[in-house]
Design a protein around this motif. Sequence first.
Motif, PDB file in Angstrom:
ATOM      1  N   ASP A 191       0.852  -1.183   0.000  1.00 22.38           N
ATOM      2  CA  ASP A 191       0.000   0.000   0.000  1.00 22.38           C
ATOM      3  C   ASP A 191       0.889   1.234   0.000  1.00 22.38           C
ATOM      4  OD1 ASP A 191      -2.333  -1.524   0.184  1.00 22.38           O
ATOM      5  OD2 ASP A 191      -2.254  -1.525   2.385  1.00 22.38           O
ATOM      6  N   VAL A 192       0.358   2.345  -0.457  1.00 22.48           N
ATOM      7  CA  VAL A 192       1.110   3.597  -0.411  1.00 22.48           C
ATOM      8  C   VAL A 192       1.269   4.044   1.038  1.00 22.48           C
ATOM      9  CG1 VAL A 192       1.049   6.042  -1.041  1.00 22.48           C
ATOM     10  CG2 VAL A 192       0.469   4.308  -2.731  1.00 22.48           C
ATOM     11  N   VAL A 193       0.217   3.873   1.840  1.00 20.42           N
ATOM     12  CA  VAL A 193       0.265   4.336   3.233  1.00 20.42           C
ATOM     13  C   VAL A 193      -0.615   3.450   4.109  1.00 20.42           C
ATOM     14  CG1 VAL A 193      -1.602   6.012   2.876  1.00 20.42           C
ATOM     15  CG2 VAL A 193       0.016   6.380   4.735  1.00 20.42           C
ATOM     16  N   ASN A 194      -0.199   3.299   5.358  1.00 14.61           N
ATOM     17  CA  ASN A 194      -0.999   2.634   6.382  1.00 14.61           C
ATOM     18  C   ASN A 194      -1.287   3.665   7.462  1.00 14.61           C
ATOM     19  OD1 ASN A 194       1.247   0.128   5.696  1.00 14.61           O
ATOM     20  ND2 ASN A 194      -0.911  -0.234   5.369  1.00 14.61           N
ATOM     21  N   TRP A 195      -2.555   4.042   7.609  1.00 22.09           N
ATOM     22  CA  TRP A 195      -2.947   5.063   8.576  1.00 22.09           C
ATOM     23  C   TRP A 195      -3.116   4.462   9.959  1.00 22.09           C
ATOM     24  CZ3 TRP A 195      -2.171   9.864   7.416  1.00 22.09           C
ATOM     25  CH2 TRP A 195      -2.178  10.247   6.064  1.00 22.09           C
ATOM     26  N   LEU A 196      -2.699   5.216  10.978  1.00 24.63           N
ATOM     27  CA  LEU A 196      -2.771   4.800  12.371  1.00 24.63           C
ATOM     28  C   LEU A 196      -3.608   5.810  13.148  1.00 24.63           C
ATOM     29  CD1 LEU A 196       1.013   3.865  12.559  1.00 24.63           C
ATOM     30  CD2 LEU A 196      -0.915   2.291  12.225  1.00 24.63           C
ATOM     31  N   GLU A 197      -3.390   5.923  14.446  1.00 24.94           N
ATOM     32  CA  GLU A 197      -4.192   6.793  15.308  1.00 24.94           C
ATOM     33  C   GLU A 197      -3.819   8.270  15.125  1.00 24.94           C
ATOM     34  OE1 GLU A 197      -0.462   6.101  17.732  1.00 24.94           O
ATOM     35  OE2 GLU A 197      -1.661   4.905  16.357  1.00 24.94           O
ATOM     36  N   PRO A 198      -4.733   9.179  15.505  1.00 22.07           N
ATOM     37  CA  PRO A 198      -4.429  10.611  15.446  1.00 22.07           C
ATOM     38  C   PRO A 198      -3.264  10.979  16.367  1.00 22.07           C
ATOM     39  CG  PRO A 198      -6.788  10.272  15.739  1.00 22.07           C
ATOM     40  CD  PRO A 198      -6.124   8.929  15.928  1.00 22.07           C
ATOM     41  N   VAL A 199      -2.540  12.019  15.981  1.00 22.73           N
ATOM     42  CA  VAL A 199      -1.524  12.618  16.853  1.00 22.73           C
ATOM     43  C   VAL A 199      -2.289  13.391  17.919  1.00 22.73           C
ATOM     44  CG1 VAL A 199       0.345  14.311  16.962  1.00 22.73           C
ATOM     45  CG2 VAL A 199       0.143  12.782  14.976  1.00 22.73           C
ATOM     46  N   SER A 200      -2.016  13.107  19.178  1.00 25.57           N
ATOM     47  CA  SER A 200      -2.751  13.783  20.253  1.00 25.57           C
ATOM     48  C   SER A 200      -2.337  15.254  20.336  1.00 25.57           C
ATOM     49  CB  SER A 200      -2.479  13.100  21.598  1.00 25.57           C
ATOM     50  OG  SER A 200      -1.160  13.371  22.030  1.00 25.57           O
TER      51      SER A 200
END
Length: 137
Positions: free
Chosen positions: A116-125
Amino acid sequence: MQITRSSLDTAKGPADWFTGDVYIDAVAAAPAPSRVTANLVHFMPGARTHWHRHPLSQTVFVTEGVGLCQRRGGPVEVIRPGDRVLFEAGEEHWHGATPQRLMVHLAINEGDDDHDVVNWLEPVSDDEYAAGPTPEA
Protein backbone atom coordinates in the motif's frame (compact mmCIF):
# COMPACT_ATOMS: atom_id res chain seq x y z
CA MET A 1 5.17 12.78 -23.86
CA GLN A 2 1.78 13.08 -22.22
CA ILE A 3 0.24 16.32 -20.97
CA THR A 4 -2.59 16.00 -18.50
CA ARG A 5 -4.60 19.16 -18.15
CA SER A 6 -5.67 20.03 -14.65
CA SER A 7 -9.15 18.59 -14.32
CA LEU A 8 -9.19 17.27 -10.76
CA ASP A 9 -10.65 19.39 -8.04
CA THR A 10 -8.70 20.03 -4.87
CA ALA A 11 -9.72 17.33 -2.40
CA LYS A 12 -10.41 17.91 1.29
CA GLY A 13 -8.23 15.63 3.40
CA PRO A 14 -10.42 13.05 5.15
CA ALA A 15 -10.87 13.21 8.93
CA ASP A 16 -9.67 9.62 9.35
CA TRP A 17 -6.25 10.65 7.97
CA PHE A 18 -5.87 14.25 9.23
CA THR A 19 -6.57 16.56 12.15
CA GLY A 20 -7.63 20.04 11.03
CA ASP A 21 -8.09 21.45 7.54
CA VAL A 22 -5.93 19.81 4.87
CA TYR A 23 -6.31 20.08 1.10
CA ILE A 24 -4.74 17.78 -1.49
CA ASP A 25 -3.91 18.36 -5.16
CA ALA A 26 -2.85 15.31 -7.18
CA VAL A 27 0.43 15.89 -9.04
CA ALA A 28 1.50 12.48 -10.37
CA ALA A 29 -0.10 9.05 -10.55
CA ALA A 30 1.54 7.31 -13.48
CA PRO A 31 0.18 3.94 -14.60
CA ALA A 32 2.06 0.69 -13.88
CA PRO A 33 4.85 -0.22 -13.98
CA SER A 34 5.50 3.15 -12.33
CA ARG A 35 5.17 2.99 -8.53
CA VAL A 36 5.38 6.73 -7.81
CA THR A 37 2.60 9.06 -6.74
CA ALA A 38 2.94 12.69 -5.73
CA ASN A 39 0.52 15.10 -4.08
CA LEU A 40 0.76 18.75 -3.13
CA VAL A 41 -0.64 18.85 0.41
CA HIS A 42 -1.80 22.13 2.02
CA PHE A 43 -1.99 22.12 5.83
CA MET A 44 -3.79 25.04 7.45
CA PRO A 45 -2.38 26.28 10.80
CA GLY A 46 -2.62 23.51 13.39
CA ALA A 47 -3.45 20.80 10.85
CA ARG A 48 -1.48 17.57 10.74
CA THR A 49 -1.54 13.98 9.56
CA HIS A 50 -2.39 11.11 11.83
CA TRP A 51 0.44 8.76 12.72
CA HIS A 52 1.15 6.63 9.66
CA ARG A 53 3.80 4.62 7.84
CA HIS A 54 4.74 3.95 4.22
CA PRO A 55 5.86 0.42 3.31
CA LEU A 56 8.16 1.78 0.56
CA SER A 57 9.18 5.11 2.21
CA GLN A 58 8.03 8.70 1.67
CA THR A 59 9.79 11.93 0.79
CA VAL A 60 8.22 15.29 1.54
CA PHE A 61 9.57 18.53 0.07
CA VAL A 62 8.38 21.69 1.82
CA THR A 63 7.36 24.43 -0.62
CA GLU A 64 5.73 27.02 1.62
CA GLY A 65 5.19 27.98 5.25
CA VAL A 66 6.55 26.33 8.39
CA GLY A 67 5.82 22.79 9.49
CA LEU A 68 6.55 20.13 12.04
CA CYS A 69 7.37 16.45 11.66
CA GLN A 70 8.23 13.59 13.97
CA ARG A 71 9.14 9.94 13.77
CA ARG A 72 7.79 7.74 16.54
CA GLY A 73 10.07 8.06 19.58
CA GLY A 74 12.05 10.99 18.15
CA PRO A 75 11.93 14.74 18.70
CA VAL A 76 9.48 17.00 16.86
CA GLU A 77 11.44 18.82 14.13
CA VAL A 78 10.72 22.16 12.42
CA ILE A 79 10.67 22.07 8.60
CA ARG A 80 10.79 25.03 6.22
CA PRO A 81 10.69 25.69 2.45
CA GLY A 82 13.41 23.79 0.63
CA ASP A 83 13.71 21.12 3.35
CA ARG A 84 13.43 17.48 2.24
CA VAL A 85 12.38 14.83 4.72
CA LEU A 86 12.83 11.13 4.01
CA PHE A 87 10.71 8.82 6.11
CA GLU A 88 12.19 5.33 5.86
CA ALA A 89 10.08 2.34 4.85
CA GLY A 90 7.88 1.31 7.77
CA GLU A 91 8.86 4.31 9.94
CA GLU A 92 5.84 5.58 11.91
CA HIS A 93 5.63 9.36 11.68
CA TRP A 94 3.45 12.44 11.25
CA HIS A 95 3.84 15.87 9.64
CA GLY A 96 1.84 19.08 9.43
CA ALA A 97 1.69 22.82 9.97
CA THR A 98 2.71 24.74 13.06
CA PRO A 99 -0.08 26.23 15.20
CA GLN A 100 0.47 29.73 13.73
CA ARG A 101 1.55 29.04 10.11
CA LEU A 102 0.30 27.06 7.17
CA MET A 103 2.61 24.54 5.50
CA VAL A 104 2.58 23.11 1.99
CA HIS A 105 4.63 20.14 0.90
CA LEU A 106 5.01 17.85 -2.05
CA ALA A 107 4.53 14.26 -0.81
CA ILE A 108 6.24 11.63 -2.96
CA ASN A 109 5.27 8.02 -2.30
CA GLU A 110 5.65 4.56 -3.79
CA GLY A 111 3.19 1.71 -3.88
CA ASP A 112 2.64 -1.45 -5.88
CA ASP A 113 0.46 -4.57 -5.91
CA ASP A 114 2.29 -5.89 -2.84
CA HIS A 115 2.59 -2.61 -0.88
CA ASP A 116 0.00 0.00 0.00
CA VAL A 117 1.11 3.60 -0.41
CA VAL A 118 0.26 4.34 3.23
CA ASN A 119 -1.00 2.63 6.38
CA TRP A 120 -2.95 5.06 8.58
CA LEU A 121 -2.77 4.80 12.37
CA GLU A 122 -4.19 6.79 15.31
CA PRO A 123 -4.43 10.61 15.45
CA VAL A 124 -1.52 12.62 16.85
CA SER A 125 -2.75 13.78 20.25
CA ASP A 126 -2.85 17.46 21.16
CA ASP A 127 -0.17 16.77 23.80
CA GLU A 128 2.12 15.06 21.26
CA TYR A 129 1.62 17.96 18.83
CA ALA A 130 2.19 20.61 21.52
CA ALA A 131 5.46 18.93 22.59
CA GLY A 132 7.23 20.37 19.57
CA PRO A 133 9.39 23.48 19.43
CA THR A 134 7.81 26.87 18.87
CA PRO A 135 9.46 28.07 15.65
CA GLU A 136 10.07 31.71 14.97
CA ALA A 137 7.83 33.22 12.30
